[in-house]
Design a protein around this motif. Structure first.
Motif, PDB file in Angstrom:
ATOM      1  N   UNK A 187      80.974  45.825  94.594  1.00 32.97           N
ATOM      2  CA  UNK A 187      82.331  46.232  95.151  1.00 32.97           C
ATOM      3  C   UNK A 187      82.621  47.222  94.216  1.00 32.97           C
ATOM      4  N   UNK A 196      85.697  53.224  87.789  1.00 36.66           N
ATOM      5  CA  UNK A 196      86.780  52.646  88.534  1.00 36.66           C
ATOM      6  C   UNK A 196      86.587  51.158  88.683  1.00 36.66           C
ATOM      7  N   UNK A 197      87.509  50.344  89.082  1.00 38.04           N
ATOM      8  CA  UNK A 197      87.033  49.047  89.304  1.00 38.04           C
ATOM      9  C   UNK A 197      85.571  48.793  90.050  1.00 38.04           C
ATOM     10  N   UNK A 198      84.789  48.066  89.709  1.00 37.39           N
ATOM     11  CA  UNK A 198      83.489  48.053  90.128  1.00 37.39           C
ATOM     12  C   UNK A 198      82.924  46.674  89.786  1.00 37.39           C
ATOM     13  N   UNK A 199      82.339  45.885  90.592  1.00 40.03           N
ATOM     14  CA  UNK A 199      81.683  44.542  90.112  1.00 40.03           C
ATOM     15  C   UNK A 199      80.375  44.266  91.061  1.00 40.03           C
ATOM     16  N   UNK A 218      81.641  43.052  85.644  1.00 37.86           N
ATOM     17  CA  UNK A 218      82.610  44.204  86.282  1.00 37.86           C
ATOM     18  C   UNK A 218      82.306  45.283  85.187  1.00 37.86           C
ATOM     19  N   UNK A 219      83.047  46.367  85.792  1.00 36.09           N
ATOM     20  CA  UNK A 219      82.883  47.646  84.855  1.00 36.09           C
ATOM     21  C   UNK A 219      83.244  47.610  83.757  1.00 36.09           C
ATOM     22  N   UNK A 252      94.927  44.418  87.160  1.00 35.60           N
ATOM     23  CA  UNK A 252      94.604  45.739  86.933  1.00 35.60           C
ATOM     24  C   UNK A 252      94.703  46.474  88.138  1.00 35.60           C
ATOM     25  N   UNK A 287      87.778  36.804  88.033  1.00 36.96           N
ATOM     26  CA  UNK A 287      87.740  38.212  88.554  1.00 36.96           C
ATOM     27  C   UNK A 287      88.670  38.522  89.500  1.00 36.96           C
ATOM     28  N   UNK A 338      85.970  49.968  93.845  1.00 40.26           N
ATOM     29  CA  UNK A 338      87.389  50.503  94.360  1.00 40.26           C
ATOM     30  C   UNK A 338      87.472  51.893  94.686  1.00 40.26           C
TER      31      UNK A 338
END
Lengths: 173, 202
Positions: free
Chosen positions: A149, A90-93, A108-109, B106, B75, A151
């Motif tokens: 982070x 999933x969105x990750x950073x 990020x991912x 996104x 970002x 999501x």
């Protein structure tokens, strides 16, 4: 000769100096308070997974209730710090912030080559003898914060995502 | 001594003026004086210098107050609204319809914050609407932000603003665009962002 014009001019010059000092010092003061609060509760160079943000969350302003956060108050004074974290689907950073609030590094991912990200954070004059291919990032200040982070893509996935956030690490090498 | 008294008075006045004006700007936030890379788009404003090493001291101070640990523009781009599309301040006693279409990112979310910049307490623990939680109809979404009492008659999903009587308190909305398309940072003022329309007030 009247002295009041000099008093007014002097007061205004002083006011401008106070204004500039306050503006310049404020970001450092706020990040400093955050840093020492995290260090006091959990210690430096430790990744702390927070609960999902709610109205009770009063630590950092304007949190997103749709993300899971983990924070590490890094302190490079006793050597480089290594970060590692699993990358969920999933969105990750993972992002790094200097003492003046600058976001000097983010991965990020979609940029992660594998399902785990590793980064070594150093000061300008620190050398890592054997980084084993792990990317090295130079921090503009010895103290600052790193944030993970993630999501919450769906409520069903929340437990698994919480596990992934808890597995993130930040430690002195 | 008379001179010492005057010096102390001058110092106090200077301190109040200097620090007071600094706080006024910082607390007013990233939009107040339009410093640095500030941009306006309808009711929404953003500052592309957030998180950047190129940020000016005023932007950094405002970030420390209102968006500590905010990501830089590559970002995430953050848009904040303190008013509706007519320019009237967002108030917790009024219901607003937020409506829009696909956004060039996104993932996105819109979150309501109280005047203290924290999430607003409410019985449903609901604070935001996001790309993956809103109801889409013909590529359009719509939801209502307002007093909990309005949730029954509200259009679409509902985000409560914790109205506690009287003339209400001010609040704000933050639109987060995660992994934005290049057009977001290139021309934030030209994007078609969600509309904020006041429906009714209590």
């Amino acid at each position: 000769m009247k002295s009041w014009p000099f008093w007014i001019a002097g007061t205004l010059v002083l006011a401008v100096l106070f204004h500039i000092s306050a503006i310049l010092a404020y970001p450092y003061a706020v990040t400093g308070v955050l840093h020492s609060r995290v260090v006091e509760s959990e210690g430096a160079n430790k990744m702390i997974a927070g609960p999902r943000a709610s109205a009770e969350a009063r630590g950092v302003v304007r949190p997103s209730p749709d993300l899971l956060y983990a924070i590490c108050a890094y302190d490079l004074t006793s050597g480089p710090v290594k970060f590692s974290a699993p990358v969920p689907d999933t969105y990750w950073s993972l992002s790094m912030f200097a003492a003046n609030t600058d976001n000097f590094f983010t991965v990020n991912d979609t940029q992660a080559a594998r399902d785990e990200v590793e980064v070594i954070l150093v000061t300008e004059d620190q050398i890592v003898p054997d980084p084993k291919g792990i990317p090295i990032v130079v921090a503009p200040s010895a103290k600052g914060a790193a944030l993970v982070r993630t999501l919450i893509s769906s409520e069903d996935k929340l437990p698994a995502l919480q596990e992934a956030v808890k597995a993130a690490r930040c430690a002195t090498m | 001594m008379k001179l010492a008294g005057k010096l102390i008075a001058a110092l106090l006045v200077a301190l109040a003026l200097g620090v007071g004006s600094a706080w006024w700007i910082v607390d007013g936030g990233l939009g107040r004086l339009g410093f640095g890379a500030a941009a306006q788009n309808g009711a929404w404003h953003t500052n592309l210098a957030i998180g950047s090493p190129a940020a000016d001291p005023y932007t950094r101070a405002a970030v420390a107050r209102q968006g500590l640990l905010a990501l830089s523009k590559s970002e995430t781009v953050y848009f904040t609204a303190f008013s509706d599309d007519s320019g009237a301040a967002l108030k917790t006693n009024c219901a607003y319809v937020i409506s829009g279409g696909k956004l060039p990112a996104r993932w996105w979310s819109i979150t309501a914050y109280g005047a203290d910049h924290y999430l607003i307490p409410n019985r449903a623990d609901k604070y935001s609407a996001a790309m993956n939680t809103v109801t889409w109809t013909n590529e359009r979404f719509l939801f209502t932000v307002g007093p909990e009492e309005e949730s029954e008659s509200a259009q679409g999903d509902f985000v409560p603003t914790g109205y506690e009587g009287g003339s209400g308190a001010s609040f704000s909305l933050t639109l987060r665009l995660y992994n934005p398309e290049p057009e977001v940072a290139a021309a934030p003022q030209n994007l078609t962002l969600p509309t904020i329309t006041k429906e009714r007030c209590r």
